[in-house]
Motif scaffolding. Structure first.
Motif, PDB file in Angstrom:
ATOM      1  N   LYS A  77       0.801  -1.221   0.000  1.00  0.00           N
ATOM      2  CA  LYS A  77       0.000   0.000   0.000  1.00  0.00           C
ATOM      3  C   LYS A  77       0.835   1.273   0.000  1.00  0.00           C
ATOM      4  N   GLU A  78       2.095   1.172   0.394  1.00  0.00           N
ATOM      5  CA  GLU A  78       2.982   2.332   0.373  1.00  0.00           C
ATOM      6  C   GLU A  78       4.297   1.921  -0.276  1.00  0.00           C
ATOM      7  N   ALA A  79       4.966   2.878  -0.922  1.00  0.00           N
ATOM      8  CA  ALA A  79       6.175   2.599  -1.700  1.00  0.00           C
ATOM      9  C   ALA A  79       7.409   2.554  -0.804  1.00  0.00           C
ATOM     10  N   VAL A  80       7.348   1.714   0.224  1.00  0.00           N
ATOM     11  CA  VAL A  80       8.417   1.626   1.209  1.00  0.00           C
ATOM     12  C   VAL A  80       9.044   0.243   1.157  1.00  0.00           C
ATOM     13  N   LYS A  81      10.336   0.168   1.475  1.00  0.00           N
ATOM     14  CA  LYS A  81      11.075  -1.092   1.400  1.00  0.00           C
ATOM     15  C   LYS A  81      11.353  -1.605   2.809  1.00  0.00           C
ATOM     16  N   THR A  82      10.788  -2.772   3.127  1.00  0.00           N
ATOM     17  CA  THR A  82      10.970  -3.379   4.448  1.00  0.00           C
ATOM     18  C   THR A  82      11.231  -4.883   4.304  1.00  0.00           C
ATOM     19  N   PRO A  83      12.346  -5.267   3.709  1.00  0.00           N
ATOM     20  CA  PRO A  83      12.563  -6.698   3.427  1.00  0.00           C
ATOM     21  C   PRO A  83      12.592  -7.581   4.677  1.00  0.00           C
ATOM     22  N   ASN A  84      13.114  -7.069   5.786  1.00  0.00           N
ATOM     23  CA  ASN A  84      13.196  -7.899   6.991  1.00  0.00           C
ATOM     24  C   ASN A  84      11.833  -8.083   7.644  1.00  0.00           C
TER      25      ASN A  84
END
Length: 476
Positions: free
Chosen positions: A39-46
């Motif tokens: 829903k948001e253009a954020v990167k949270t791979p962990n």
């Protein structure tokens, strides 16, 4: 009971009955600002990876979405009129003694009494500043914010590297366990990175003792001061199309231009902070797994509240809109919890205390002062006795003139609706009702068009307030 509350040296290692606990709380982290949510253009791979191993509670909210009240309820399971934290701990509210009650039993007290090794790292924000104020930058303006927490007010936490509230993320300030009030020190390292280092060191040290542990790591970013984030995280968002993102948010585009510009200036750095927090969270989880502690540890990732960042003409939080209220709430417990996305459980941040104590095998030790809900069985997957609503609250005028309990706001949030009233000096001044199913951005207040529905939800609100002896009940 005698075994549970034996001296700490006699407590055996964590077991399935009494697991370890690790809580990572990031400040001002919106509920949808997670990569896997899409829903948001954020990167949270962990966090994306952790979500595959956890129960993800997508309806989680902060019932009082601002720092000190949210944290006070999170620790105590008691509402502000009982726990003492009516509003943020700062010099103006200090006149009314606004800080977490020392005599209240929190989940950390219960675990310390049960022989757990306990640790707190990072932001605390539950002590009232007093003169002469601590000599630091955020105590030099019109209002003082930061304060030392003496040993007797730490609610069972033994290992301690913390501060009240301090927003210089690239050069944070701390007191350690034995520091006196004037013995704070600065660290030339981004706050979450330093705190992850400390957490990993603690996990390594506690492993050899054989004792169960409960550790809370409270990271300040992505709190305001978004630009105070290492360049390596900023570089992840150099090509972010902030205009396109802004244009996709009706709740922002209907705001005044100054708020639209605030959002555009801030969102890339906000996401950079989140990506940084995500990396540090991942480092802690990796250490937990490396040490063989992961499967026997309840791991929780959560935030104290969200961030409006200009949406609805609102800069920060402290309001009943989704951007402020909804928070990430992810919880894993080895094989004891089956990973899933839970779209239905109306859990609130303040439900944490009784819920986690029950999950840890201390249901009988839930303090009598707890007013919130034990939702442990619902987290395990039981769909019986599902909550019908979540309480929203705001104490609007706690200052040197008094507590002013009949000025503020209250509301309830259901799976479909958000209902809220604002009131001043005991008189209701606004009534809000939003159907989030047909109006997800909460643009259309339908309270006037649907008086029966508003009445029904007001009754729900009144019942919730009565149940917890809310002093603002007289307004209704």
């Amino acid at each position: 009971m005698g075994l549970l509350f034996a001296p700490s040296g006699l407590m055996e290692a964590a077991s399935e009955e009494h697991p370890n606990l690790l809580v990572v709380m990031a400040d001002q982290f919106r509920g949808d600002a997670l990569g896997f949510r899409g829903k948001e253009a954020v990167k949270t791979p962990n966090l994306d990876q952790f979500a595959q191993e956890a129960v993800v509670l997508t309806q989680a909210v902060s019932g009082y979405p601002v720092s000190s009240p949210a944290r006070g309820m999170f620790l105590s399971g008691a509402y502000p009129h009982e726990n003492g934290v009516l509003t943020n701990c700062q010099s103006e509210s200090a006149h009314q003694g606004v800080e977490l009650r020392q005599d209240l039993t929190c989940w950390s007290d219960v675990l310390a009494q049960a022989g757990y090794a306990t640790a707190y790292i990072g932001k605390w924000h539950l002590d009232k500043p007093y003169t002469p104020y601590v000599d630091c930058s955020n105590n030099k303006g019109e209002m003082a914010w930061n304060e030392w927490c003496p040993l007797e007010r730490r609610h069972g936490f033994d290992y301690w590297v913390a501060y009240g509230t301090y927003d210089r993320h690239l050069r944070p300030l701390y007191w350690n366990k034995d520091s006196k009030r004037d013995e704070f020190y600065y660290v030339d390292q981004w706050g979450p990175e330093h705190e992850a280092d400390l957490a990993i060191q603690y996990l390594d040290s506690i492993r050899s003792t054989g004792k169960p542990f409960a550790m809370m790591v409270s990271m300040n970013p992505p709190h305001t001061g978004y630009e105070q984030v290492p360049d390596r995280y900023k570089q992840e968002y150099t090509t972010l199309n902030v205009d396109s993102i802004a244009n996709s948010l009706p709740s922002l585009m209907q705001s005044d231009e100054k708020y639209i510009q605030l959002f555009k200036r801030s969102v890339a750095n906000y996401y950079a902070c989140i990506t940084g927090v995500d990396e540090q969270f991942g480092r802690i989880i990796q250490a937990l797994k490396k040490n063989g502690q992961y499967d026997n540890t309840i791991v929780v990732f959560v935030s104290d509240h969200g961030d409006s960042m200009g949406m609805h003409n609102n800069i920060g939080k402290n309001i009943f809109y989704e951007e402020a209220m909804r928070v990430p709430f992810l919880i894993s417990y080895g094989k004891q919890l089956t990973p899933r996305i839970d779209q239905d459980l109306l859990i609130s941040l303040e439900d944490f205390c009784p819920t986690v104590l029950s999950l840890m095998g201390f249901q009988q030790e839930i303090p009598a002062t707890v007013q919130t809900r034990d939702l442990s069985e619902q987290i395990r997957g039981n769909r019986e006795k599902m909550p019908s609503s979540q309480l929203y609250m705001f104490y609007g005028a706690v200052n040197e003139t008094g507590k002013n309990l009949t000025t503020g706001a209250r509301g309830v949030r259901t799976l479909q609706y958000t209902y809220a009233i604002r009131y001043k000096d005991g008189v209701i001044t606004e009534e809000h009702l939003y159907d989030r199913k047909t109006d997800p951005f909460q643009l259309n207040n339908i309270a006037g068009k649907h008086p029966e529905l508003a009445k029904q939800l007001r009754t729900e609100l009144k019942q919730r307030m009565e149940a917890v002896h809310d002093p603002a009940l007289s307004v209704l």
